[in-house]
Motif scaffolding. Sequence first.
Motif, PDB file in Angstrom:
ATOM      1  N   SER A 153      -7.579  18.181 -12.099  1.00 20.18           N
ATOM      2  CA  SER A 153      -6.449  18.780 -11.370  1.00 20.18           C
ATOM      3  C   SER A 153      -6.131  18.019 -10.091  1.00 20.18           C
ATOM      4  CB  SER A 153      -6.741  20.245 -11.035  1.00 20.18           C
ATOM      5  OG  SER A 153      -6.832  21.000 -12.205  1.00 20.18           O
ATOM      6  N   GLN A 154      -7.175  17.643  -9.360  1.00 13.33           N
ATOM      7  CA  GLN A 154      -6.962  16.900  -8.112  1.00 13.33           C
ATOM      8  C   GLN A 154      -6.381  15.507  -8.399  1.00 13.33           C
ATOM      9  OE1 GLN A 154      -9.847  18.388  -8.971  1.00 13.33           O
ATOM     10  NE2 GLN A 154     -10.635  19.589  -7.266  1.00 13.33           N
ATOM     11  N   LEU A 155      -6.828  14.876  -9.471  1.00 11.10           N
ATOM     12  CA  LEU A 155      -6.313  13.554  -9.824  1.00 11.10           C
ATOM     13  C   LEU A 155      -4.844  13.623 -10.227  1.00 11.10           C
ATOM     14  CD1 LEU A 155      -9.367  12.154 -11.817  1.00 11.10           C
ATOM     15  CD2 LEU A 155      -8.708  11.647  -9.458  1.00 11.10           C
ATOM     16  N   VAL A 156      -4.464  14.671 -10.940  1.00  4.61           N
ATOM     17  CA  VAL A 156      -3.066  14.853 -11.319  1.00  4.61           C
ATOM     18  C   VAL A 156      -2.211  15.042 -10.067  1.00  4.61           C
ATOM     19  CG1 VAL A 156      -1.442  16.409 -12.471  1.00  4.61           C
ATOM     20  CG2 VAL A 156      -3.541  15.716 -13.639  1.00  4.61           C
ATOM     21  N   GLU A 157      -2.694  15.820  -9.126  1.00  5.18           N
ATOM     22  CA  GLU A 157      -1.955  16.015  -7.869  1.00  5.18           C
ATOM     23  C   GLU A 157      -1.776  14.694  -7.124  1.00  5.18           C
ATOM     24  OE1 GLU A 157      -0.298  18.620  -6.572  1.00  5.18           O
ATOM     25  OE2 GLU A 157      -0.709  19.544  -8.521  1.00  5.18           O
TER      26      GLU A 157
END
Length: 82
Positions: free
Chosen positions: A15-19
Amino acid sequence: MEKVINIHAAKTQFSQLVERAARGESVTIARAGKPVVRLVAIDAPANAPRTGFLKGHGKVPSAETFNRMGEGDVESLFEGSP
């Protein structure tokens, strides 16, 4: 600077990488330290407006006209005029 992260860590931080990618950062995902894929944002706008996309492509009859239509008139709209 481009972030390089191994697959195992990428699974736990997805999720953090997508953000980060959505903000314009490029994230490279590696297997055993060797780059395999790159996670980047797409160019299309996330919330493209859909309202009015068919404006000017058809005609909606008024309620008065619609109420005066006979059964045969409605059928001819769907099946074509004889």
